[in-house]
Each structure stands twice: as structure tokens, then as C-alpha cells.
Design a protein around this motif. Sequence first.
Motif, mmCIF file in Angstrom:
data_model
loop_
_atom_site.group_PDB
_atom_site.id
_atom_site.type_symbol
_atom_site.label_atom_id
_atom_site.label_comp_id
_atom_site.label_asym_id
_atom_site.label_seq_id
_atom_site.Cartn_x
_atom_site.Cartn_y
_atom_site.Cartn_z
ATOM 1 N N TYR A 80 26.955 39.822 30.557
ATOM 2 C CA TYR A 80 28.210 39.880 29.785
ATOM 3 C C TYR A 80 28.508 41.024 29.194
ATOM 4 N N PHE B 143 29.838 42.074 26.622
ATOM 5 C CA PHE B 143 29.664 42.327 25.210
ATOM 6 C C PHE B 143 28.247 42.322 24.903
ATOM 7 N N HIS C 127 33.817 35.641 22.902
ATOM 8 C CA HIS C 127 33.888 35.651 24.498
ATOM 9 C C HIS C 127 33.745 34.065 24.845
ATOM 10 N N TYR C 128 33.247 33.283 24.357
ATOM 11 C CA TYR C 128 32.922 31.940 24.838
ATOM 12 C C TYR C 128 34.221 31.163 24.659
ATOM 13 N N ILE D 260 37.340 34.034 26.505
ATOM 14 C CA ILE D 260 37.105 34.656 27.742
ATOM 15 C C ILE D 260 36.794 33.299 28.843
ATOM 16 N N GLU D 261 35.600 32.268 28.203
ATOM 17 C CA GLU D 261 35.219 31.279 29.104
ATOM 18 C C GLU D 261 35.941 29.800 28.895
ATOM 19 N N TYR E 134 39.198 43.134 23.620
ATOM 20 C CA TYR E 134 39.249 42.116 22.740
ATOM 21 C C TYR E 134 40.367 42.047 21.915
#
Length: 386
Positions: free
Chosen positions: A133, A135, A197-198, A201-202, A231
Motif C-alpha cells: 500500500y 501510504f 486510503h480505505y 481508494i478502496e 491524495y
Amino acid sequence: MEFAQMLEALNERILNEQLIHATISQPRMRSNEVKRIKLKPVMVKELYHIQVEYQYERILKHDNILLADFPAKLEAIFADFRQAQLRFTEESVHIQLSKKNKVLWKQNAEQVTNASLTHNRKKQYVLEENTAYPFLVRLGVQTADGKVKQAKFDKFKQINRFVEMIDDSLSYLPKDRTIRILDFGSGKSYLTFALYHYLKIEKGLDIHVTGLDLKKEVIEECAQIAEDLNYEHLEFLVGDINDYNDETAVDMVVTLHACDVATDMALARAVRWGASVILSVPCCQHELNRQLQAPALDVMLQHGLVKERFAALATDSIRAEILSLVGYETQLLEFIDMAHTPKNILIRAYYTGKKPSAEQFERYERFTQLLHAQPFLAKELKIERP
């Protein structure tokens, strides 16, 4: 799809040991004391079970059920709940039930390799150990090929635990506009980056995240990392909780390890903004320790170490109770194992707007009167019996 067909389809997958985890929500009756149920497979004494986690307003209870006995339990669960998110080894499934048990079934294909059980098997993390990942690589938790550095494995587990908390909160966040998130005292921002991120991105959500901290050098470094990772909707600002007045409404407030009443300031600000989700890990609770005058507890409070720990637990209990008095469903949860840090209690609060009962106020007043304490958060929010 009919209700019986839904149960058959789910049980086929579960009995074939394909379940990774599930969250079942939306009680059919408002009077239902259980607000949410979580399912996951576990090994107990070498036997495969399904662990059922019952989430009440303030406590969690667990029940491990042998796989062969689980179909009857699943039917009983769906008699009381109307929504489910289930993740299997080859697909994820979303279920919504109408009042007449009409089934809306949506599924997405996905491949989960090496799905593992808890207890006697290796833990399956939301962020996987051998996946790189960006980050985590940039923050020094992983190597470039996705290996978790030995010295950072506790941090990796903490990040995953936090992501689990974020995932649990998704149903409380708006879906028709940008989700506004503030992280007070973001520090080195491991968890701020994980949150971004979660969700972005996800999950592909429309979010705008701000990390706020007093340390200029740390903020500049985090801002540079966010820029390097592209980001675009994550910013870092130098500032204090008390001086931050740039918002009129916020959807999620995160405050991790804010010292003493700084936690209360952040909680009070979150309530005033009408935040739907509050995640707080308090630190250094000294305020109540200075106030305690409780002769009935002298056997405990005569010992400085015990008094300090009791004051910390009492402070978090009072915070949770105050949040419930202003319309939040609040729980105190273990954030990370006590072996790694004593600062392991996380306050999780979801806004429901539920009005407190007279009994709740009486319970709160009895406790604060016993301690002869006037909690800072109560003064900030002007908690008074209606």
C-alpha cells in the motif's frame, strides 16, 4: 428472490466455509436491544464455529456456534434484522429485506485467497500483509514489495483495527454528498492516511479529510506525503482544537491520544457540529483524578496507582454516558491489545438522535455525585436534566 431461497443461498456458502465476515443491521423493531450483529468464522478447540457478536447500545456479547448448528441461528437473526453485508471468499453480498421479507440481493465477484480464521489460525487483516500500500510504504510500515517491517507490525495491527472501525461506521455516513472528516491531533497521521486510503481508494467515496496538529514540522511532512501520493482531498493544517472554527458541520470526527481535556474539547466540538460518527482514543486523563473525593471508594483511592487507573476508566465511562445523553449510541471498545499500550480504549459514538430517559440521567447523576466530580465535557455541553 424469496426469503427461503436467500437463507438457502447463504447457508450453502457458510456451510462450505466460505464466510470471511458479515455485518447484519437495521433491527425490525425499535425496541430491539441488539443494534447490530457481526459474524466471523473462528476455530475453537480445533472445531469450526461461527462467532456471533451482539452489539448492544453500550456492550458487546459473543456466542460461538458450531457450523452444523448455524443455519437455525441465521434464520432467527433475519427474523429480527433487515440488512446484511457479507463477504465470502469469492464474492461480497448485500441484502436488504422489506417488511414483507421481499429480498433485494446484490453481489459482486471478488477473490480472497488464504481466507483464514481467528483464534488458532493466522488473522485475516482488512489491509493484507503481503500487499504493498503506497501510504504504508511511504510511512515506513511496509517495504516496497509489501512486507510489513518487523518493528512496525504492532502499528500495522493498530492501523487494521482502526480500518475495521471505519468500515463499521459506513452506514452512518452520508451517501449523497461529500463526507467531511476531521482528525484532531493527527500527529504522524498513520491512521489519517489509512482512513483516506480505505474510504477514497478502496471504497471510492467522496470525502474531504483534514488533519490538524500543533507540530508544524509534522504537518509539513504529512502534507508532502499526501501531495506525493496524489491524495487530493486530504489536507494537513497547523492548528489547535479550540481555534479551529472553519466548519459549521462535520460528518466524522477522529481524535486519537489528545491529552486530558483536549479529548473533551474535541468531543464537544463534534457534538456541536452534529457529527454522525465520533472515534476517540483518550490519553492522560488527569482532570477527574484531581477532583475525586469519594469516601465510599477509599479502599481503592488510597493507592495512587489504582486511583490513577480508576480515574481514567471513570473518565471514559462518563464521556460515553454524556454522549448517550445527547443522542449518541456509544460504546467503549478495545482499540489494540493491552500488551502493546495501556491507552487502548476507543470511544465509538454514532448519532441516532435518541432522547435519553429519566433513568439515564439519574444513573449519570448518581455516579458523578458519588465521585464529587464535575466533568469538563458536561460543562462544555451544558448537560442538565430536561
